[in-house]
Design a protein around this motif. Structure first.
Motif, short mmCIF file in Angstrom:
data_model
loop_
_atom_site.label_atom_id
_atom_site.label_comp_id
_atom_site.label_asym_id
_atom_site.label_seq_id
_atom_site.Cartn_x
_atom_site.Cartn_y
_atom_site.Cartn_z
N ASN A 1 6.86 11.66 0.83
CA ASN A 1 7.04 11.09 2.16
C ASN A 1 5.97 10.31 2.42
OD1 ASN A 1 7.91 10.57 4.68
ND2 ASN A 1 7.09 12.37 5.49
N VAL A 2 5.92 8.97 2.35
CA VAL A 2 4.59 8.12 2.62
C VAL A 2 4.88 7.31 3.72
CG1 VAL A 2 3.39 6.01 1.98
CG2 VAL A 2 4.01 7.81 0.08
N GLY A 3 4.15 7.64 4.89
CA GLY A 3 4.42 6.82 6.21
C GLY A 3 5.15 7.49 7.27
N GLY A 4 5.77 6.45 8.22
CA GLY A 4 6.48 7.20 9.02
C GLY A 4 8.08 7.56 8.83
N ALA A 5 8.04 8.11 7.65
CA ALA A 5 9.61 8.33 7.65
C ALA A 5 9.84 9.83 8.03
CB ALA A 5 10.04 8.25 5.84
N ALA A 6 11.19 10.22 7.90
CA ALA A 6 11.77 11.37 8.65
C ALA A 6 11.80 12.81 7.59
CB ALA A 6 13.14 10.88 8.98
N SER B 1 0.86 -1.36 0.00
CA SER B 1 -0.04 -0.06 -0.07
C SER B 1 0.94 1.29 0.20
CB SER B 1 -1.15 -0.05 1.16
OG SER B 1 -1.93 -0.89 1.10
N ALA B 2 1.99 1.27 0.85
CA ALA B 2 2.72 2.39 0.81
C ALA B 2 3.31 2.63 -0.40
CB ALA B 2 3.90 2.13 2.07
N CYS B 3 3.85 1.42 -1.05
CA CYS B 3 4.49 1.59 -2.51
C CYS B 3 3.57 1.93 -3.51
CB CYS B 3 4.99 0.13 -2.78
SG CYS B 3 5.31 0.13 -4.59
N GLU B 4 2.55 1.61 -3.62
CA GLU B 4 1.50 2.17 -4.52
C GLU B 4 1.11 3.49 -4.39
OE1 GLU B 4 -1.86 -0.55 -4.91
OE2 GLU B 4 -0.57 -2.28 -5.52
N LEU B 5 1.06 3.87 -2.94
CA LEU B 5 0.74 5.40 -2.88
C LEU B 5 1.89 6.03 -3.11
CD1 LEU B 5 -1.31 7.31 -1.61
CD2 LEU B 5 -0.34 6.62 0.59
N THR B 6 3.02 5.67 -2.91
CA THR B 6 4.36 6.57 -3.31
C THR B 6 4.33 7.07 -4.92
OG1 THR B 6 5.49 5.59 -1.40
CG2 THR B 6 6.62 6.51 -3.48
N CYS B 7 3.99 5.63 -5.69
CA CYS B 7 4.00 5.73 -7.15
C CYS B 7 3.08 6.69 -7.55
CB CYS B 7 3.79 4.34 -7.81
SG CYS B 7 5.36 3.04 -7.29
N LEU C 1 15.63 6.70 -0.79
CA LEU C 1 16.28 6.73 0.51
C LEU C 1 15.82 5.48 1.62
CD1 LEU C 1 16.81 10.65 1.26
CD2 LEU C 1 18.02 8.77 -0.48
N GLY C 2 16.41 4.56 1.44
CA GLY C 2 15.99 3.31 2.19
C GLY C 2 15.46 2.42 1.15
N LEU C 3 16.06 1.30 1.06
CA LEU C 3 15.64 0.25 0.20
C LEU C 3 15.21 -1.08 0.74
CD1 LEU C 3 18.45 1.41 -2.08
CD2 LEU C 3 16.18 1.24 -2.79
N GLY C 4 14.41 -0.82 1.92
CA GLY C 4 13.57 -2.16 2.31
C GLY C 4 12.54 -2.43 1.52
N ARG C 5 11.54 -3.11 2.47
CA ARG C 5 10.23 -3.90 1.63
C ARG C 5 9.62 -2.82 0.64
NH1 ARG C 5 10.58 -5.90 6.47
NH2 ARG C 5 10.08 -8.26 6.69
N VAL C 6 9.65 -1.51 1.13
CA VAL C 6 8.76 -0.39 0.39
C VAL C 6 9.64 0.12 -0.97
CG1 VAL C 6 7.37 1.73 0.54
CG2 VAL C 6 7.21 0.09 2.21
N GLY C 7 10.89 0.38 -0.33
CA GLY C 7 11.71 1.19 -1.33
C GLY C 7 11.94 0.39 -2.60
N ARG C 8 12.23 -1.03 -2.47
CA ARG C 8 12.77 -1.72 -3.65
C ARG C 8 11.26 -2.15 -4.62
NH1 ARG C 8 15.59 -6.63 -0.64
NH2 ARG C 8 16.65 -4.95 0.33
N GLU C 9 10.25 -2.11 -3.77
CA GLU C 9 9.10 -2.40 -4.81
C GLU C 9 8.75 -0.86 -5.53
OE1 GLU C 9 7.39 -5.22 -5.29
OE2 GLU C 9 8.33 -6.31 -3.59
N VAL C 10 9.01 0.18 -5.04
CA VAL C 10 9.03 1.33 -5.78
C VAL C 10 9.90 1.62 -6.77
CG1 VAL C 10 9.19 4.07 -5.56
CG2 VAL C 10 8.04 2.64 -3.73
#
Ligand code: 3PG
Length: 302
Positions: free
Chosen positions: A232-237, A104-110, A150-159
């Motif tokens: 900036n989607v979600g709880g990032a900084a 969800s975070a990934c799709e919202l980012t895109c 910035l941050g290539l975890g679960r969300v970043g890499r799907e983006v």
């Protein structure tokens, strides 16, 4: 034999399915969608476990007041509202649902990236207000532009995978991911210093910890291209969004996750809790933050 968890306090509007799953496995719960700091302090001594989203601050004071508290479950990914270090010291486990809302975070980012490129929100607002400002909101293509993740975890890499398909050049920063891993999702790993001047778009997918707080600041912005767009989607900084609850409609749109993801995070946390009481009930793996986070805390990436 599992943990002795008989009563769970669920707060912050976690999906109703969380309590239902607990109940169907004989675990009592009380669901209080909204709870003040004082109420939480007053209520917590009665419970063996607490489930929160991002609204409640699970401070050292709250953890101390939780005389019977064994586990804090975060229905979501970010644990910046929980004093994980204090919990670890007190022997209270912290678990989260890190993957449940990632897509969800990934799709919202895109979606927001494309929206930013085409000025969809301001153009629609102007039109609704009766203003025909077509020229002012002429967009640009994302094809050929550079997206810094910035941050290539679960969300970043799907983006990365999805925006690469739109023809974007993907550059990324993550101290835990190798260049070879980055190549698998079409990203070029870079140091932050090299990223700022190259990025047309920057999207943040880091956990909010001391080293990432105010990641985007006057200094880094000063080194970016003029007109760089930040997502900036979600709880990032991102210091400009630090005020919560936000009131600005665009910010609200940015942080709101679809209900699907809320159902999933509620389920994932409930299943982990049931597994703690009755090991092996569900296939859901235990995501224990108290074990992994101290290592991340010690890492300064600024
Ligand atoms: O960390 C998360 O999972 C996201 O920031 C969403 O959290 P929230 O929906 O509880 O605010």
């Amino acid at each position: 034999m599992g943990l002795d968890i008989n009563s769970v306090l669920i707060v912050d509007g976690v999906g109703a399915n969380c309590g239902e799953i607990l109940k169907s496995h004989g675990i009592k719960f009380v669901n209080k969608a909204k709870i003040s700091k004082d109420e939480l302090l007053q209520e917590i001594p009665q419970y063996d476990a607490l489930v929160v989203r991002s609204a409640s601050q699970v401070t050292k004071e709250v953890l101390k007041a939780g005389k019977k508290l064994k586990v804090v479950g975060r229905a979501g990914a970010g644990v910046d509202n929980i004093d994980v270090t204090a919990a670890g010291q007190m022997g209270i486990g912290v678990i989260n649902a890190p993957g449940a809302n990632a897509m969800s975070a990934c799709e919202l980012t895109c979606g927001l990236t494309l929206n930013l490129a085409r000025h969809v929100v301001p153009a629609a607002s102007a039109l609704r207000a009766g203003r025909w400002e077509r020229a002012q909101y002429t967009g640009t293509e994302v094809n050929g532009k550079t997206l810094a993740i910035l941050g290539l975890g679960r969300v970043g890499r799907e983006v990365a995978i999805r925006m690469h398909a739109f023809g974007m050049k993907i550059i990324g920063f993550d101290p835990f991911v190798t260049s070879e891993q980055c190549a698998q999702f079409h990203a070029t790993k870079m140091e932050l210093d090299d990223i700022w001047p190259l990025a047309d778009y920057i999207t943040l997918h880091t956990p909010l910890i001391d080293s990432t707080r105010n990641f985007i600041n006057a200094n880094s912005l000063g080194r970016c291209k003029k007109g760089v767009k930040i997502i900036n989607v979600g709880g990032a900084a991102l210091d400009v969004f630090e005020q919560e609850p936000p009131t600005d409609p665009l910010t609200l749109e940015i942080i709101e996750h679809p209900a699907e993801a809320q159902v999933r995070v509620g389920q994932e946390i409930a299943e982990q809790l049931v597994n703690l009481v009755k090991p092996g009930t569900f296939n859901t793996p235990l995501a224990e933050v108290t074990r992994v986070l101290p290592n991340i805390f010690s890492l300064c990436i600024r």
